[in-house]
Motif scaffolding. Structure first.
Motif, PDB file in Angstrom:
ATOM      1  N   ALA A   2       0.813  -1.220   0.000  1.00 59.11           N
ATOM      2  CA  ALA A   2       0.000   0.000   0.000  1.00 59.11           C
ATOM      3  C   ALA A   2       0.844   1.265   0.000  1.00 59.11           C
ATOM      4  O   ALA A   2       0.543   2.224  -0.714  1.00 59.11           O
ATOM      5  CB  ALA A   2      -0.937  -0.006   1.211  1.00 59.11           C
ATOM      6  N   ALA A   3       1.895   1.295   0.820  1.00 61.37           N
ATOM      7  CA  ALA A   3       2.703   2.512   0.916  1.00 61.37           C
ATOM      8  C   ALA A   3       3.376   2.850  -0.408  1.00 61.37           C
ATOM      9  O   ALA A   3       3.659   4.015  -0.681  1.00 61.37           O
ATOM     10  CB  ALA A   3       3.753   2.364   2.015  1.00 61.37           C
ATOM     11  N   ARG A   4       3.638   1.826  -1.237  1.00 60.34           N
ATOM     12  CA  ARG A   4       4.229   2.065  -2.554  1.00 60.34           C
ATOM     13  C   ARG A   4       3.171   2.457  -3.580  1.00 60.34           C
ATOM     14  O   ARG A   4       3.472   3.115  -4.575  1.00 60.34           O
ATOM     15  CB  ARG A   4       4.941   0.792  -3.042  1.00 60.34           C
ATOM     16  N   LEU A   5       1.951   2.030  -3.336  1.00 58.86           N
ATOM     17  CA  LEU A   5       0.874   2.287  -4.293  1.00 58.86           C
ATOM     18  C   LEU A   5       0.356   3.717  -4.197  1.00 58.86           C
ATOM     19  O   LEU A   5      -0.003   4.333  -5.203  1.00 58.86           O
ATOM     20  CB  LEU A   5      -0.262   1.296  -4.039  1.00 58.86           C
ATOM     21  N   VAL A   6       0.319   4.252  -2.981  1.00 55.33           N
ATOM     22  CA  VAL A   6      -0.223   5.594  -2.778  1.00 55.33           C
ATOM     23  C   VAL A   6       0.628   6.635  -3.508  1.00 55.33           C
ATOM     24  O   VAL A   6       1.853   6.637  -3.416  1.00 55.33           O
ATOM     25  CB  VAL A   6      -0.293   5.922  -1.274  1.00 55.33           C
ATOM     26  N   GLY A   7      -0.041   7.493  -4.249  1.00 60.26           N
ATOM     27  CA  GLY A   7       0.642   8.535  -5.007  1.00 60.26           C
ATOM     28  C   GLY A   7       0.914   8.171  -6.448  1.00 60.26           C
ATOM     29  O   GLY A   7       1.287   9.037  -7.250  1.00 60.26           O
ATOM     30  N   LEU A   8       0.723   6.880  -6.808  1.00 58.40           N
ATOM     31  CA  LEU A   8       0.967   6.487  -8.198  1.00 58.40           C
ATOM     32  C   LEU A   8      -0.092   7.094  -9.115  1.00 58.40           C
ATOM     33  O   LEU A   8      -1.265   7.181  -8.749  1.00 58.40           O
ATOM     34  CB  LEU A   8       0.944   4.963  -8.340  1.00 58.40           C
ATOM     35  N   PRO A   9       0.301   7.497 -10.320  1.00 58.11           N
ATOM     36  CA  PRO A   9      -0.683   8.027 -11.269  1.00 58.11           C
ATOM     37  C   PRO A   9      -1.560   6.920 -11.830  1.00 58.11           C
ATOM     38  O   PRO A   9      -1.123   5.774 -11.966  1.00 58.11           O
ATOM     39  CB  PRO A   9       0.188   8.652 -12.363  1.00 58.11           C
ATOM     40  N   ILE A  10      -2.804   7.269 -12.144  1.00 60.02           N
ATOM     41  CA  ILE A  10      -3.751   6.336 -12.760  1.00 60.02           C
ATOM     42  C   ILE A  10      -4.035   6.821 -14.178  1.00 60.02           C
ATOM     43  O   ILE A  10      -4.315   8.008 -14.393  1.00 60.02           O
ATOM     44  CB  ILE A  10      -5.050   6.251 -11.947  1.00 60.02           C
ATOM     45  N   PHE A  11      -3.972   5.890 -15.136  1.00 64.51           N
ATOM     46  CA  PHE A  11      -4.155   6.227 -16.540  1.00 64.51           C
ATOM     47  C   PHE A  11      -5.356   5.480 -17.117  1.00 64.51           C
ATOM     48  O   PHE A  11      -5.697   4.384 -16.664  1.00 64.51           O
ATOM     49  CB  PHE A  11      -2.906   5.862 -17.348  1.00 64.51           C
ATOM     50  N   ASP A  12      -5.961   6.094 -18.139  1.00 62.71           N
ATOM     51  CA  ASP A  12      -7.013   5.400 -18.877  1.00 62.71           C
ATOM     52  C   ASP A  12      -6.367   4.597 -20.007  1.00 62.71           C
ATOM     53  O   ASP A  12      -5.142   4.653 -20.191  1.00 62.71           O
ATOM     54  CB  ASP A  12      -8.059   6.397 -19.392  1.00 62.71           C
ATOM     55  N   PRO A  13      -7.136   3.828 -20.778  1.00 66.08           N
ATOM     56  CA  PRO A  13      -6.534   2.984 -21.828  1.00 66.08           C
ATOM     57  C   PRO A  13      -5.764   3.764 -22.890  1.00 66.08           C
ATOM     58  O   PRO A  13      -4.901   3.207 -23.569  1.00 66.08           O
ATOM     59  CB  PRO A  13      -7.751   2.276 -22.438  1.00 66.08           C
ATOM     60  N   LEU A  14      -6.050   5.068 -23.039  1.00 62.80           N
ATOM     61  CA  LEU A  14      -5.360   5.881 -24.041  1.00 62.80           C
ATOM     62  C   LEU A  14      -4.071   6.496 -23.502  1.00 62.80           C
ATOM     63  O   LEU A  14      -3.378   7.218 -24.216  1.00 62.80           O
ATOM     64  CB  LEU A  14      -6.290   6.993 -24.539  1.00 62.80           C
ATOM     65  N   GLY A  15      -3.770   6.214 -22.233  1.00 68.46           N
ATOM     66  CA  GLY A  15      -2.544   6.746 -21.655  1.00 68.46           C
ATOM     67  C   GLY A  15      -2.690   8.120 -21.041  1.00 68.46           C
ATOM     68  O   GLY A  15      -1.695   8.740 -20.658  1.00 68.46           O
ATOM     69  N   GLU A  16      -3.925   8.620 -20.917  1.00 71.65           N
ATOM     70  CA  GLU A  16      -4.161   9.922 -20.296  1.00 71.65           C
ATOM     71  C   GLU A  16      -4.285   9.747 -18.782  1.00 71.65           C
ATOM     72  O   GLU A  16      -5.030   8.884 -18.307  1.00 71.65           O
ATOM     73  CB  GLU A  16      -5.450  10.547 -20.842  1.00 71.65           C
ATOM     74  N   GLN A  17      -3.548  10.574 -18.029  1.00 68.97           N
ATOM     75  CA  GLN A  17      -3.645  10.466 -16.576  1.00 68.97           C
ATOM     76  C   GLN A  17      -4.975  11.026 -16.102  1.00 68.97           C
ATOM     77  O   GLN A  17      -5.378  12.122 -16.483  1.00 68.97           O
ATOM     78  CB  GLN A  17      -2.502  11.221 -15.889  1.00 68.97           C
ATOM     79  N   VAL A  18      -5.655  10.260 -15.241  1.00 64.82           N
ATOM     80  CA  VAL A  18      -6.957  10.691 -14.731  1.00 64.82           C
ATOM     81  C   VAL A  18      -6.914  11.019 -13.242  1.00 64.82           C
ATOM     82  O   VAL A  18      -7.863  11.586 -12.703  1.00 64.82           O
ATOM     83  CB  VAL A  18      -8.032   9.613 -14.989  1.00 64.82           C
ATOM     84  N   GLY A  19      -5.833  10.660 -12.564  1.00 62.39           N
ATOM     85  CA  GLY A  19      -5.759  10.959 -11.140  1.00 62.39           C
ATOM     86  C   GLY A  19      -4.580  10.270 -10.482  1.00 62.39           C
ATOM     87  O   GLY A  19      -3.677   9.765 -11.161  1.00 62.39           O
ATOM     88  N   LYS A  20      -4.604  10.251  -9.146  1.00 65.10           N
ATOM     89  CA  LYS A  20      -3.565   9.596  -8.349  1.00 65.10           C
ATOM     90  C   LYS A  20      -4.214   8.743  -7.265  1.00 65.10           C
ATOM     91  O   LYS A  20      -5.247   9.107  -6.712  1.00 65.10           O
ATOM     92  CB  LYS A  20      -2.649  10.634  -7.686  1.00 65.10           C
ATOM     93  N   VAL A  21      -3.570   7.629  -6.947  1.00 63.33           N
ATOM     94  CA  VAL A  21      -4.059   6.750  -5.884  1.00 63.33           C
ATOM     95  C   VAL A  21      -3.807   7.415  -4.534  1.00 63.33           C
ATOM     96  O   VAL A  21      -2.703   7.892  -4.267  1.00 63.33           O
ATOM     97  CB  VAL A  21      -3.350   5.384  -5.929  1.00 63.33           C
ATOM     98  N   ARG A  22      -4.833   7.436  -3.685  1.00 62.69           N
ATOM     99  CA  ARG A  22      -4.682   8.014  -2.353  1.00 62.69           C
ATOM    100  C   ARG A  22      -4.925   7.010  -1.230  1.00 62.69           C
ATOM    101  O   ARG A  22      -4.459   7.201  -0.119  1.00 62.69           O
ATOM    102  CB  ARG A  22      -5.631   9.209  -2.184  1.00 62.69           C
ATOM    103  N   ASP A  23      -5.657   5.918  -1.495  1.00 63.43           N
ATOM    104  CA  ASP A  23      -5.902   4.933  -0.444  1.00 63.43           C
ATOM    105  C   ASP A  23      -6.525   3.688  -1.058  1.00 63.43           C
ATOM    106  O   ASP A  23      -6.855   3.670  -2.251  1.00 63.43           O
ATOM    107  CB  ASP A  23      -6.823   5.501   0.642  1.00 63.43           C
ATOM    108  N   LEU A  24      -6.669   2.648  -0.246  1.00 59.58           N
ATOM    109  CA  LEU A  24      -7.337   1.417  -0.640  1.00 59.58           C
ATOM    110  C   LEU A  24      -8.534   1.207   0.284  1.00 59.58           C
ATOM    111  O   LEU A  24      -8.455   1.492   1.483  1.00 59.58           O
ATOM    112  CB  LEU A  24      -6.404   0.205  -0.531  1.00 59.58           C
ATOM    113  N   VAL A  25      -9.627   0.698  -0.268  1.00 60.70           N
ATOM    114  CA  VAL A  25     -10.841   0.440   0.500  1.00 60.70           C
ATOM    115  C   VAL A  25     -11.019  -1.065   0.635  1.00 60.70           C
ATOM    116  O   VAL A  25     -11.016  -1.788  -0.367  1.00 60.70           O
ATOM    117  CB  VAL A  25     -12.076   1.050  -0.190  1.00 60.70           C
ATOM    118  N   VAL A  26     -11.170  -1.547   1.877  1.00 62.08           N
ATOM    119  CA  VAL A  26     -11.314  -2.981   2.124  1.00 62.08           C
ATOM    120  C   VAL A  26     -12.459  -3.221   3.097  1.00 62.08           C
ATOM    121  O   VAL A  26     -12.952  -2.290   3.752  1.00 62.08           O
ATOM    122  CB  VAL A  26     -10.013  -3.589   2.704  1.00 62.08           C
TER     123      VAL A  26
END
Length: 442
Positions: free
Chosen positions: A10-34
């Motif tokens: 989780a600590a490595r995942l937070v802050g990673l950019p999220i992309f759509d299938p076209l390679g456009e960044q849509v946001g950043k990971v901030r947490d996980l929900v469980v």
């Protein structure tokens, strides 16, 4: 420690950019929900909390995640932009599980959680599978020994404690920009928010407070003991501190001003003396000021201060002593671009621009906006009737006053949270995971 190819922490995942299938960044990971049912059963990861444009946080189901790389996350592109609202049965991994007190069953060792790993099961579900635990420091060691164990071997993960620390959560948000850290704190449950505020140092808390909605600012400062509240206000920029104190009950405001250092309280009181929505009320009393005998090298050395915003660094204000506001006679401004073109040994007075009429403390917000727009400025001097520099208004200050009240919170508001959330059931589409990340030491 070895890790399986499809394990992600989780600590490595937070802050990673999220992309759509076209390679456009849509946001950043901030947490996980469980969903955590018990210590014995591995929790299923329902999805990610993702921060998109406007600092809005949305929920992205794991069924929409197609690839998790060591440096990025890819989705199907089908995202619901409704604001994320945590349900009572859900737990945030970063926000609520970090720093929980646990006991490792096979050895009886006790410690705090500093990271949690997840991996994909055969049915394509993502499950929490590993827990990284740090023992308390012993003797002269600054950090306690660390262990990474199976989820089933950690006892206490399903319990919520009102005395839970926030050390590792604070570390997780330490490298965030103040605005991002403020968003994370704003979204935390009240109990966890109080724990984080307690763990933050005064300077960092001041930076975060400046980015929070007014209601949050008042609530947080009101919950602090008076001595610490005064210390935090001293760390804030005077104009932000003045705005916050003006929202507090009169008795509380008076007490905090009395507890602040006299030099800090003086600036705040002076700003509060101006009418609301005027240049005087929104200006910073601490712009970059030099005397006419200063060299360009002297001025550039002051501008290099990393604590100064880019708007504040755009102009250097030349005045006769004293060089603290209200200064001696205001002589003019020196533009940073002009200073960069001149030899460092040249006097600042040789690059002086005295052609622009300065703002007055009583000028309205509309007049300030018109002045900056007319002359293409990102900052401007505010000079009193005696010709003394009282402060400077930046475009940042102006926007804070032009935008609607509580705009930070309003920007994040979305449709009714009672509407159904996107489906979080597993599907059979392949999820690709590239590389692996080991647990980060706390």
């Amino acid at each position: 420690m070895s890790t399986s190819p499809n394990r992600v922490y989780a600590a490595r995942l937070v802050g990673l950019p999220i992309f759509d299938p076209l390679g456009e960044q849509v946001g950043k990971v901030r947490d996980l929900v469980v969903t955590v049912r018990s210590d014995a059963r591995q929790p299923r990861v329902l999805g990610l909390v993702v921060e998109v444009f406007g600092r809005r946080r949305i929920f992205v189901p794991m069924t929409r995640v197609t690839s998790i790389d060591s440096g990025q996350v890819y989705t199907t592109g089908l995202l619901n932009m409704r604001r994320f609202q945590q349900r009572s049965t859900e737990t945030l991994v970063i926000g609520q599980m970090f720093d929980r007190q646990v006991t490792i069953r096979p050895t009886g060792v006790a410690g705090t959680v500093y990271d949690i790993g997840m991996e994909q099961a055969r049915n394509r579900d993502w499950l929490l599978s590993r827990v990284a635990v740090q023992e308390p420091a012993k003797g002269l060691r600054r950090r306690g020994q660390t262990h990474v164990v199976e989820w089933n071997d950690a006892e206490g993960l399903a319990r919520r404690s009102p005395t839970q620390a926030a050390t590792h959560l604070v570390q997780a948000i330490h490298d965030m920009r103040p605005a991002d850290a403020a968003t994370m704190i704003h979204e935390l449950p009240p109990e966890r928010q109080r724990q984080v505020v307690t763990a933050l140092d005064d300077e960092r808390l001041a930076e975060v407070l400046e980015e929070l909605p007014e209601d949050d600012q008042v609530a947080i400062v009101g919950a602090l003991d008076s001595e610490r509240a005064a210390d935090v206000l001293e760390e804030m920029s005077p104009d932000d501190a003045a705005d916050l104190i003006a929202e507090l009950p009169e008795e509380t405001a008076t007490l905090l001003l009395d507890l602040m250092r006299p030099e800090d309280a003086k600036d705040v009181i002076r700003l509060m003396s101006y009418e609301e929505d005027t240049a005087g009320s929104m200006m910073t009393p601490e712009p970059v000021i030099v005397g006419p005998d200063a060299t360009i090298a002297d001025a550039l050395a002051l501008v290099r201060n990393p604590d100064i915003s880019s708007a504040e660094a755009a102009l250097v204000y030349v005045c006769r002593p004293p060089l603290e506001t209200p200064t001696g006679k205001f002589l003019g401004i020196a533009h940073i671009q002009r200073l960069l073109r001149e030899p460092p040994s040249t006097l600042v007075a040789g690059a002086l621009d005295d052609s622009l009429e300065p703002l007055r403390p009583e000028d309205s917000t509309e007049q300030v906006a018109a002045h900056l727009a007319t002359y293409n400025l990102v900052a401007a001097p505010v000079v009193d009737e005696n010709g003394h520099l009282a402060g400077a208004v930046t475009v940042d200050d102006l926007l804070d006053h032009l935008l609607p009240e509580n705009w930070r919170e309003n920007l994040a508001r979305q449709e009714s949270p009672t509407e159904p959330r996107p489906d979080t059931r597993p599907d059979t589409r392949p999820n690709k995971v590239i590389g692996s990340e080991g647990a980060r030491r706390g």
